[in-house]
Design a protein around this motif. Structure first.
Motif, short mmCIF file in Angstrom:
data_model
loop_
_atom_site.label_atom_id
_atom_site.label_comp_id
_atom_site.label_asym_id
_atom_site.label_seq_id
_atom_site.Cartn_x
_atom_site.Cartn_y
_atom_site.Cartn_z
N VAL A 25 0.65 -0.92 0.13
CA VAL A 25 0.72 -0.32 -0.18
C VAL A 25 0.22 1.06 0.20
O VAL A 25 1.39 1.14 0.20
N PHE A 26 0.50 2.42 -0.88
CA PHE A 26 1.27 3.26 -0.88
C PHE A 26 0.53 4.72 -0.91
O PHE A 26 -0.58 4.21 -0.89
N THR A 27 1.04 5.42 0.43
CA THR A 27 0.43 6.73 0.33
C THR A 27 1.30 7.72 -0.88
O THR A 27 1.78 8.28 -0.69
N PRO A 28 0.07 8.44 -1.79
CA PRO A 28 0.48 9.65 -2.24
C PRO A 28 0.95 10.62 -2.18
O PRO A 28 0.82 10.45 -0.18
N LEU A 29 2.00 11.52 -2.35
CA LEU A 29 1.94 12.53 -1.93
C LEU A 29 1.47 13.34 -1.67
O LEU A 29 0.26 13.95 -2.09
N ALA A 30 1.48 14.52 -1.15
CA ALA A 30 0.78 15.29 0.07
C ALA A 30 0.56 16.58 -1.39
O ALA A 30 1.16 16.42 -1.73
N PRO A 31 -0.66 16.56 -1.40
CA PRO A 31 -0.89 18.19 -2.45
C PRO A 31 0.59 19.58 -1.76
O PRO A 31 0.45 19.17 -0.37
N PRO A 32 0.54 20.23 -3.08
CA PRO A 32 1.81 20.95 -2.13
C PRO A 32 1.07 22.63 -1.77
O PRO A 32 0.21 22.57 -2.08
N GLN A 33 1.83 22.85 -0.87
CA GLN A 33 1.28 24.00 0.19
C GLN A 33 1.66 25.42 -1.26
O GLN A 33 2.59 25.53 -1.27
N GLU A 34 0.54 26.72 -1.17
CA GLU A 34 1.04 27.50 -1.96
C GLU A 34 2.87 28.20 -0.71
O GLU A 34 2.89 28.71 0.73
N HIS A 35 2.96 28.83 -1.98
CA HIS A 35 4.35 29.31 -1.22
C HIS A 35 4.26 30.83 -1.84
O HIS A 35 4.16 30.64 -3.02
N GLU A 36 4.51 31.51 -0.88
CA GLU A 36 5.04 33.24 -0.86
C GLU A 36 6.30 33.72 -2.21
O GLU A 36 5.78 34.38 -3.35
N ARG A 37 6.56 32.55 -2.72
CA ARG A 37 8.23 33.03 -3.94
C ARG A 37 7.50 32.55 -4.98
O ARG A 37 8.18 32.42 -5.38
N ILE A 38 6.72 32.40 -4.37
CA ILE A 38 5.86 31.62 -6.17
C ILE A 38 6.03 32.07 -7.23
O ILE A 38 5.19 33.74 -7.00
N GLN A 39 6.32 32.28 -8.67
CA GLN A 39 6.56 32.99 -9.89
C GLN A 39 4.95 32.73 -10.74
O GLN A 39 5.16 32.35 -11.71
N ARG A 40 4.53 33.65 -10.44
CA ARG A 40 2.92 33.05 -11.30
C ARG A 40 2.68 34.07 -12.42
O ARG A 40 3.84 35.34 -12.37
N PRO A 41 2.54 34.02 -13.60
CA PRO A 41 2.51 34.63 -14.80
C PRO A 41 1.72 35.56 -14.46
O PRO A 41 0.70 36.13 -14.32
N SER A 42 2.48 37.17 -15.65
CA SER A 42 1.72 38.29 -15.06
C SER A 42 0.26 38.40 -15.66
O SER A 42 -0.80 37.01 -16.58
N PRO A 43 -0.81 39.00 -14.88
CA PRO A 43 -2.38 38.99 -15.19
C PRO A 43 -2.03 38.87 -16.97
O PRO A 43 -1.33 40.04 -17.16
N LEU A 44 -3.48 38.07 -17.41
CA LEU A 44 -3.73 38.47 -18.45
C LEU A 44 -4.09 39.67 -19.92
O LEU A 44 -4.85 40.30 -18.49
N GLU A 45 -3.61 40.31 -20.19
CA GLU A 45 -4.61 41.44 -20.44
C GLU A 45 -5.32 42.50 -21.25
O GLU A 45 -5.87 40.38 -21.76
N SER A 46 -6.17 42.68 -21.56
CA SER A 46 -7.85 42.43 -22.42
C SER A 46 -7.68 41.43 -23.45
O SER A 46 -7.95 40.43 -23.81
N ALA A 47 -6.58 41.77 -24.24
CA ALA A 47 -6.58 41.20 -25.58
C ALA A 47 -5.85 39.85 -25.26
O ALA A 47 -6.52 39.05 -26.37
N GLN A 48 -5.18 40.08 -24.46
CA GLN A 48 -5.48 38.19 -23.67
C GLN A 48 -5.80 37.15 -24.10
O GLN A 48 -6.45 36.13 -24.25
N GLU A 49 -6.96 37.95 -22.48
CA GLU A 49 -8.45 37.10 -22.18
C GLU A 49 -9.28 36.76 -23.55
O GLU A 49 -9.45 35.95 -23.18
N GLN A 50 -9.61 38.02 -24.37
CA GLN A 50 -10.41 37.78 -24.97
C GLN A 50 -9.63 36.20 -26.29
O GLN A 50 -10.18 35.96 -26.56
N LYS A 51 -8.30 36.16 -26.49
CA LYS A 51 -8.02 35.15 -27.10
C LYS A 51 -7.52 34.31 -26.62
O LYS A 51 -8.31 32.49 -26.97
#
Length: 179
Positions: free
Chosen positions: A8-34
């Motif tokens: 029996v194997f225990t699955p990996l625990a899901p990762p916790q959010e980390h403050e140093r995560i580099q998220r992509p920049s928010p989408l511009e309106s033209a990108q959101e439309q695409k």
């Protein structure tokens, strides 16, 4: 592990959010439309995947694969060119069908490769991408198509473990001292 195994194997625990995560920049309106345009293309009720020999309707597995993050990866890769992103997505969907990702590529098929321990998913990196470790010295099976199938299977499982909002590719690490 075979079907007769008692392990029996225990699955990996899901990762916790980390403050140093580099998220992509928010989408511009033209990108959101695409982004919306690509989603609309694949969610039309009459949509059929072009150039397939059998049923062109998207399978549930394909709909699951077409996540927001997936669509954004393809849009960024094509410099936000919607027709090219759609063409690449459709080409990838056809390849996934032809390769048998949803029908032939099973844990049982690749089990002999998995038992060598030469490719493992061990947690996540600081950006929450699944950390893939490659140990070439542990590769003991004969060179066959099954090795490629196993790598594809593991990359798919890593993709399954990638949290929403993480668009970066998984890491492949080959520590020489551990091979």
């Amino acid at each position: 592990m075979g079907s007769n195994s008692a392990a029996v194997f225990t699955p990996l625990a899901p990762p916790q959010e980390h403050e140093r995560i580099q998220r992509p920049s928010p989408l511009e309106s033209a990108q959101e439309q695409k982004r919306i345009e690509v989603i609309a293309h694949f969610t039309k009720e009459e949509y059929q995947l072009p150039q397939v020999s059998e049923n062109g309707s998207l399978m549930d597995e394909e709909k699951f694969w077409l996540t927001n993050d997936c669509i954004l990866r393809f849009l960024r890769a094509t410099k936000w060119e919607v027709p090219e992103a759609i063409q690449r997505l459709e080409s990838t969907l056809r390849w996934r069908r032809e390769y048998g990702l949803y029908t032939d590529l099973t844990a049982e098929l690749v089990e002999p490769e998995a038992t060598t321990g030469h490719l493992l998913i061990l947690g996540w990196d600081i950006q929450l991408s699944p950390a893939l470790y490659v140990f070439p010295g542990r590769q003991t099976t004969q060179e066959t198509a099954r090795q490629i199938q196993y790598h594809t299977f593991i990359f798919e499982r890593a993709l399954d473990l990638t949290p929403p909002g993480v668009e970066i590719s998984q890491d492949c690490i080959s520590p020489r001292q551990l091979c």
